[in-house]
Every structure is written in structure tokens, then in C-alpha cells.
Design an enzyme around this catalytic site. Structure first.
Site, PDB file in Angstrom:
ATOM      1  N   ASP A 104       0.872  -1.175   0.000  1.00 29.51           N
ATOM      2  CA  ASP A 104       0.000   0.000   0.000  1.00 29.51           C
ATOM      3  C   ASP A 104       0.910   1.225   0.000  1.00 29.51           C
ATOM      4  O   ASP A 104       1.828   1.314   0.812  1.00 29.51           O
ATOM      5  CB  ASP A 104      -0.829  -0.032   1.283  1.00 29.51           C
ATOM      6  CG  ASP A 104      -2.146   0.692   1.169  1.00 29.51           C
ATOM      7  OD1 ASP A 104      -2.187   1.736   0.500  1.00 29.51           O
ATOM      8  OD2 ASP A 104      -3.123   0.220   1.765  1.00 29.51           O
ATOM      9  N   ASP A 212      -2.863   4.682  -2.743  1.00 27.94           N
ATOM     10  CA  ASP A 212      -3.845   5.376  -1.914  1.00 27.94           C
ATOM     11  C   ASP A 212      -4.345   6.669  -2.588  1.00 27.94           C
ATOM     12  O   ASP A 212      -3.531   7.465  -3.084  1.00 27.94           O
ATOM     13  CB  ASP A 212      -3.151   5.723  -0.583  1.00 27.94           C
ATOM     14  CG  ASP A 212      -4.091   6.183   0.488  1.00 27.94           C
ATOM     15  OD1 ASP A 212      -4.786   5.347   1.065  1.00 27.94           O
ATOM     16  OD2 ASP A 212      -4.123   7.410   0.759  1.00 27.94           O
ATOM     17  N   GLU A 265      -6.647   3.499  -5.701  1.00 26.13           N
ATOM     18  CA  GLU A 265      -7.862   3.833  -4.946  1.00 26.13           C
ATOM     19  C   GLU A 265      -8.363   5.164  -5.484  1.00 26.13           C
ATOM     20  O   GLU A 265      -7.632   6.153  -5.480  1.00 26.13           O
ATOM     21  CB  GLU A 265      -7.545   3.943  -3.457  1.00 26.13           C
ATOM     22  CG  GLU A 265      -8.801   4.118  -2.621  1.00 26.13           C
ATOM     23  CD  GLU A 265      -8.565   4.823  -1.300  1.00 26.13           C
ATOM     24  OE1 GLU A 265      -9.388   4.662  -0.395  1.00 26.13           O
ATOM     25  OE2 GLU A 265      -7.570   5.577  -1.173  1.00 26.13           O
ATOM     26  N   HIS A 338     -10.456  -1.757   5.064  1.00 29.01           N
ATOM     27  CA  HIS A 338     -10.175  -1.161   6.373  1.00 29.01           C
ATOM     28  C   HIS A 338     -10.858   0.198   6.572  1.00 29.01           C
ATOM     29  O   HIS A 338     -10.782   0.755   7.663  1.00 29.01           O
ATOM     30  CB  HIS A 338      -8.660  -1.007   6.525  1.00 29.01           C
ATOM     31  CG  HIS A 338      -8.089  -0.025   5.556  1.00 29.01           C
ATOM     32  ND1 HIS A 338      -8.097  -0.245   4.183  1.00 29.01           N
ATOM     33  CD2 HIS A 338      -7.546   1.194   5.731  1.00 29.01           C
ATOM     34  CE1 HIS A 338      -7.574   0.806   3.584  1.00 29.01           C
ATOM     35  NE2 HIS A 338      -7.224   1.690   4.491  1.00 29.01           N
ATOM     36  N   ASP A 339     -11.477   0.730   5.519  1.00 30.76           N
ATOM     37  CA  ASP A 339     -12.161   2.028   5.614  1.00 30.76           C
ATOM     38  C   ASP A 339     -13.679   1.888   5.660  1.00 30.76           C
ATOM     39  O   ASP A 339     -14.382   2.896   5.737  1.00 30.76           O
ATOM     40  CB  ASP A 339     -11.819   2.899   4.392  1.00 30.76           C
ATOM     41  CG  ASP A 339     -10.371   3.324   4.373  1.00 30.76           C
ATOM     42  OD1 ASP A 339      -9.766   3.434   5.449  1.00 30.76           O
ATOM     43  OD2 ASP A 339      -9.839   3.545   3.264  1.00 30.76           O
TER      44      ASP A 339
HETATM   45  C1  NOJ Z   1      -7.418   6.071   2.010  1.00 29.09           C
HETATM   46  C2  NOJ Z   1      -6.974   5.051   2.997  1.00 29.09           C
HETATM   47  O1  NOJ Z   1      -7.496   3.803   2.645  1.00 29.09           O
HETATM   48  C3  NOJ Z   1      -7.432   5.527   4.356  1.00 29.09           C
HETATM   49  O2  NOJ Z   1      -7.289   4.541   5.350  1.00 29.09           O
HETATM   50  C4  NOJ Z   1      -6.677   6.776   4.682  1.00 29.09           C
HETATM   51  O3  NOJ Z   1      -7.160   7.296   5.891  1.00 29.09           O
HETATM   52  C5  NOJ Z   1      -6.826   7.817   3.585  1.00 29.09           C
HETATM   53  N1  NOJ Z   1      -6.706   7.282   2.271  1.00 29.09           N
HETATM   54  C6  NOJ Z   1      -5.771   8.874   3.738  1.00 29.09           C
HETATM   55  O4  NOJ Z   1      -4.516   8.315   3.436  1.00 29.09           O
END
Ligand code: NOJ
Length: 571
Positions: A104, A212, A265, A338-339
Site C-alpha cells: 500500500d 492510496d 484507490e 479497512h475504511d
Molecule cells: C485512504 C486510505 O485507505 C485511508 O485509510 C486513509 O485514511 C486515507 N486514504 C488517507 O490516506
């Protein structure tokens, strides 16, 4: 396994990725935080599941303001997680098992503790001043007074997207937390520094990256105010994004042997943009994580403004992406990470009587779509949301900032907590339960966040040898993608698009047809009208059934949350 011998350019079409959030995966040294030693100790779990790729959430040096998504040194491992030698060991161990490692990588921003930012903030004349977005206070305002921020943008993690740096009296931009300053990709030195770091990792043996928020790196450089204080129109899929991604592809990936994966992402990415990002002829990204389906339950005021969502909404959204990327491009398939809250609680039914079947149904539907499936750790066990009732159970910067901000604005604390209960990222961050022992075999110490209350019953040890478990169901679906080319390469046709209970579709490749039928509802006796397919499924081969020890025919009524896959050949 797709194996690593002579991989095809698009090897990832037949692959399944497993995401490890290391802090919550397994702790090898008793400090209560998962680490690389824990990952190394549990590779059997991944191999048994049959996944091809491990996506490792960030383990780089970091002050952990956002659990590692705030990187202070891209070329070292944080001591909390282990050492660079252990990372090398992980690469070797995965390769030995025929699996790959995708790191990541967070390059939209760094940590404010990164040496680049320390240099940049040191003076207005710093050679790295322009590596970040510095702006003077708004005209007519003194630095620090309310409204002096250079634009009215809000950060993703509450509060203004600008923080004043007293040393020089300028503000810096951070679309996320104040500890995550945005890099200025307009500066070619920044881009080259990032590319050279990426090459360094590939040379070390990693097999690619999950980039990311990569569609945020190109901003509208005039940084205008927004009528609603929303930064999105000026930072999402910005003016130079395709140019930057093509350059990254040329500088980092081009000319290397196939076998690498670059997945981006991309919040706020419409399907037309995704087609551009993932068109192989353009050389940008292999696939993207789009957000449409995980925004369905968000209202106009954003993520915490909960709005009802139906199965039809989900089906229409995923269906639109299937057709949108049918001819060009490729989908990442995910229902959680994880989000996001746990998918069973969000799209299924986490009541004890439906939990396992709905976990299986969601997996059946997702894994049989066209695209590359991603399994978030714990989804293979059917883990659910936690049911938080108190703020002190939460750890996430986004959740805690939101609570403080919303309550300060006058929102009812109980209502704020209710939204956090449903959507806090901490739902997905409880330790992976390995067994029913104390601390679920996750740690010998005190876990950094409480275990899920169901850990004594919902855990890996209880499932890996049980042929009827959610884990075994995932295993069968993953094996099917490897064994049946129609899953990876076939066309996709949605059936019964307006049915509120049935999620059904047909995949087709070279005369082989797959029929996927799932009852995504609590109702029993749901009948699927197969006449619409124009195929006789009476003699079709049952490949996967979610209800143990049954051999249903295609037309048999479906029990609540039941799902099945059939194959017909020579059509
Ligand atoms: C996306 C990530 O998946 C998340 O966990 C993070 O807080 C934000 N980007 C900022 O990096």
C-alpha cells in the site's frame, strides 16, 4: 494459484487479493499491535484460502496519526511493525508459496514528520518549499484568525483543509488530517522522488502497489473557493491526472516483466473515468477501487449522513460498472476494506440466524462478477460490525474528529454515535480472531482496540476445517476462479434487474455458461424465473451451493440468503 512462472500480462484477472491490515492481523511480540512477525506466522491461512496476492496496508515508518497512512520514511519499516529484513522475508516466503506482495503506497500526502516536509516548512526559501502546497493567509486576514485559511475547503477528517505553520506564517494544504500534508505533484522533483522510491521497492522484489487516493494527486492549481466548502471538484480526477499516471507507468512499470499489479484507490471516480484509468492501451493503472456502491448509504451531507440503501441500489450500481467496463478496462471487486464497515452488516444481515448465509451469498455474488475480487481480512470468517455503544471503544482519527466536530456544531451525541456505530472504520479494524483463547490468539498482551464481542465463536480455528463454514465457501469460490476460465474471462449479463430479492446473472465464455443465483433477502421460498435466460438449466452442473449437504436444481426455490452457481456447457 496462478503461480509466478511466466505470468500473462493480465494474470490478475484470474487472481484473488487478500488485504492484510497489519495492526489488526496478528501480534508476534505481545505489544498488542499486529506486526510483520504476525503476518509471517499466518501465511498458511492465506495459502489455505487459496489467494494469490497479499495487499499489505502501510508498514512504513510513521507517527501513526492515521495508522500508517501518514508515512515519514518510505524506505523503512516502522519498528512497531518490524524490520526491513522481515519485509524481505515476507516477500521471499510469499514467492515461495506462489503468492505475490502488493504494498500500500500513500503518495498524495506524506506525514508532517517526513524529512521532505520538515525541510519544506523550514523557510519560504527552502529548496523543497514547493514540494507541498503553501499559501499565504486569505487577503485581508491575519494568519490564524478565523476565516484566514487560503480556501474554504474542509478536510476529509473534519475541520479546515489548511493548517497554519507558525514558523513562516503560511498555511499548508492537507485533504486529510493536519498530520498528512499534501504533496505538490506539479513539481517534477516530487514526481521523480516518488517514482525512484517505487522502483526501489520493485527492485527489492515487491509485486506492485495499491496507490492510496491516487486520483487526488492533480489539483486545480488556482485552488479556488467552493460554494459548499467541498474540495472534491478541484482535487478529484484533476486536470493532469492522466498525464501523471502515464508518466508513473513509464517511469516505474514499463519494460519490467509481467507479474506486477498497480491498483489505484479512486474515490469520486465515475465509470467513464475508470475506463480511461484502466484501459491497458493508455498505460495508467491496472484497475481501480471505485466508491459508487460504498457511497449508496451516504446522504447529501456525506458519509455520516446515513441514508437507506436497498439491494436494488447495490445491484444497479454494480451492474452499471459491469457494463461500463465490459469492453475496455477492468473492475476491482470489493464490498469491504479497512475504511468500510463490515459487509455482512451493511449489505447482508448480521443477525445470528442469517450471518453465515448472508456472508456466503455476498461472497458468491462478488466473486462471480467480472473483475478481480478483494477479500478483506475477517470477511472470510463472516465478521460483522462491532455494535459500538461508547466513544471510548473507538480509536480512528476520522471517527474521533467527526465526533468532536459534530458535537461542537450542536449535533446530538447519541445520534453521532449511532452513525459511528454503523459506519466507523473501526468496525473493520478489530483484531482478527484466530481461535477462542484469551485475546483470540491475536496477542499475548492487551490489544490496541478491543476484540470483537463474537471472537470466541467467530474465529479462524472454528472454521478452517469445517466444510460448511464461511471460510470453506470462500475457498471454493477462489478455487473456482482459478479452475474455470469463464469466471475470470467470461462476459457478464445481469438477470432480473428489477427483482428486489434475487441477484442473478450469467457469465459466458466459448460456449460455457455459468448461472449465479442468490437470494439477498430474509424471505424463504424465493423463486428465480430462469426462462429469461433462454437456456435449459435442468441438467446443469451445480458448482457451488451455500447450503451444506444439499444439491439443489437451478429452478428450486431459494432459502433466505441462499446462493448457488451452476455450469452448462456446449450451449
Ligand atoms: C485512504 C486510505 O485507505 C485511508 O485509510 C486513509 O485514511 C486515507 N486514504 C488517507 O490516506
Amino acid at each position: 494459484m496462478t503461480g509466478d512462472r511466466a505470468p500473462a500480462r493480465d494474470w490478475w484477472k484470474a487472481a484473488v487479493v487478500y488485504q492484510v491490515y497489519p495492526r489488526s492481523f496478528a501480534d508476534s511480540d505481545g505489544d498488542g499491535v499486529g506486526d510483520l512477525g504476525g503476518v509471517l506466522a499466518h501465511l498458511d491461512h492465506l495459502e489455505r484460502l487459496g489467494v494469490d496476492v497479499l495487499w499489505l496496508s502501510p508498514v512504513y515508518r510513521s507517527p501513526m496519526a492515521d495508522n500508517g497512512y501518514d508515512i515519514s520514511d518510505y524506505q523503512d519499516i516502522d519498528p512497531l511493525f518490524g524490520t526491513l529484513e522481515q519485509l524481505d522475508e515476507l516477500i521471499a516466503a510469499l514467492h515461495e508459496r506462489g503468492m505475490r506482495l502488493v504494498m500500500d503506497l500513500v503518495v498524495n500526502h506524506t506525514s508532517d514528520a517526513h524529512a521532505w516536509f520538515a525541510e519544506s516548512r523550514s523557510s519560504r526559501d527552502s529548496p523543497k518549499r514547493d514540494w507541498y502546497w503553501w499559501r499565504a493567509p486569505r487577503a485581508g486576514h491575519a494568519a490564524g484568525e478565523p476565516g484566514a485559511e487560503p480556501t474554504n475547503w474542509r478536510s476529509q477528517f473534519s475541520g479546515p483543509a489548511w493548517t497554519l505553520d507558525e514558523a513562516t506564517g503560511d498555511y499548508y494544504l492537507h485533504l486529510f488530517a493536519a498530520a498528512q500534508p499534501d504533496l505538490n505533484w506539479e513539481n517534477p522533483e516530487v514526481r521523480e522522488a516518488v517514482y525512484s522510491m517505487m522502483r526501489w521497492w520493485l527492485d527489492r522484489g515487491v509485486d506492485g502497489f495499491r496507490m492510496d487516493v491516487i486520483n487526488l494527486i492533480s489539483k486545480v492549481v488556482s485552488l479556488p473557493d467552493d460554494p459548499d466548502g467541498d474540495a472534491s471538484p478541484y482535487v478529484l480526477n484533476g486536470p493532469r491526472i492522466h498525464e501523471f499516471l502515464q508518466e508513473m507507468h513509464r517511469e516505474v512499470f514499463a519494460g519490467r516483466p509481467p507479474g506486477l499489479l498497480n491498483v489505484g484507490e479512486t474515490p469520486g471516480c465515475p465509470v467513464e473515468q475508470a475506463r480511461l484509468y484502466t484501459d491497458p492501451a493508455r498505460g495508467e493503472l491496472d484497475m481501480v477501487f471505485q466508491f459508487e456502491h460504498v457511497d449508496l448509504d451516504s446522504g447529501p451531507a456525506g458519509k455520516w449522513d446515513l441514508q437507506p440503501m436497498t439491494m436494488l441500489d447495490l445491484k444497479r450500481s454494480l451492474g452499471r460498472w459491469q457494463s461500463g467496463l465490459a469492453a475496455v478496462g477492468w473492475n476491482s471487486l470489493y464490498l469491504g476494506n479497512h475504511d468500510q464497515p463490515r459487509c455482512v452488516s451493511r449489505f447482508g444481515n448480521d443477525a445470528p440466524e442469517h450471518r453465515d448465509q448472508s456472508a456466503k451469498a455476498l461472497a458468491t455474488v462478488l466473486h462471480l462478477h467480472r473483475g478481480t475480487p478483494y477479500v478483506y481480512q475477517g470477511d472470510e470468517l463472516g465478521m460483522t460490525n462491532v455494535g459500538f455503544t461508547r466513544l471510548d471503544q473507538l480509536r480512528d482519527v476520522e471517527s474521533l474528529n467527526h465526533y468532536a466536530d459534530a458535537v461542537e456544531q450542536g449535533d446530538e451525541p447519541a445520534a453521532v454515535l449511532a452513525a459511528l456505530r454503523y459506519k466507523s472504520r473501526d468496525n473493520a479494524r478489530t483484531p482478527l480472531p484466530w481461535d477462542s483463547s484469551a485475546q483470540a490468539g491475536f496477542t499475548t498482551g492487551t490489544p490496541w482496540i478491543d476484540l470483537h464481542p463474537d471472537a470466541t465463536t467467530v474465529n479462524a480455528a472454528a472454521q478452517v476445517d469445517d466444510p460448511d463454514s464461511v471460510f470453506s465457501h470462500y475457498r471454493r469460490l477462489i478455487a473456482l476462479r482459478h479452475d474455470e476460465p469463464t469466471v475470470a474471462h467470461g462476459t457478464f449479463e445481469m438477470l432480473l434487474a428489477d427483482d428486489e430479492q434475487v441477484y442473478a446473472f450469467v457469465r459466458e465464455l466459448d460456449g460455457t455458461l455459468l448461472l449465479v443465483v442468490a437470494n439477498l433477502s430474509d424471505s424463504a421460498g424465493v423463486v428465480v424465473d430462469l426462462a429469461v435466460t433462454g437456456t435449459d438449466w435442468a441438467g446443469a452442473e451445480l458448482l457451488v451451493s451455500s447450503v451444506p449437504r444439499t444439491t439443489p436444481a437451478a429452478a428450486d426455490p431459494l432459502a433466505p440468503w441462499e446462493s448457488r452457481v451452476f455450469r452448462a456447457t456446449g450451449q
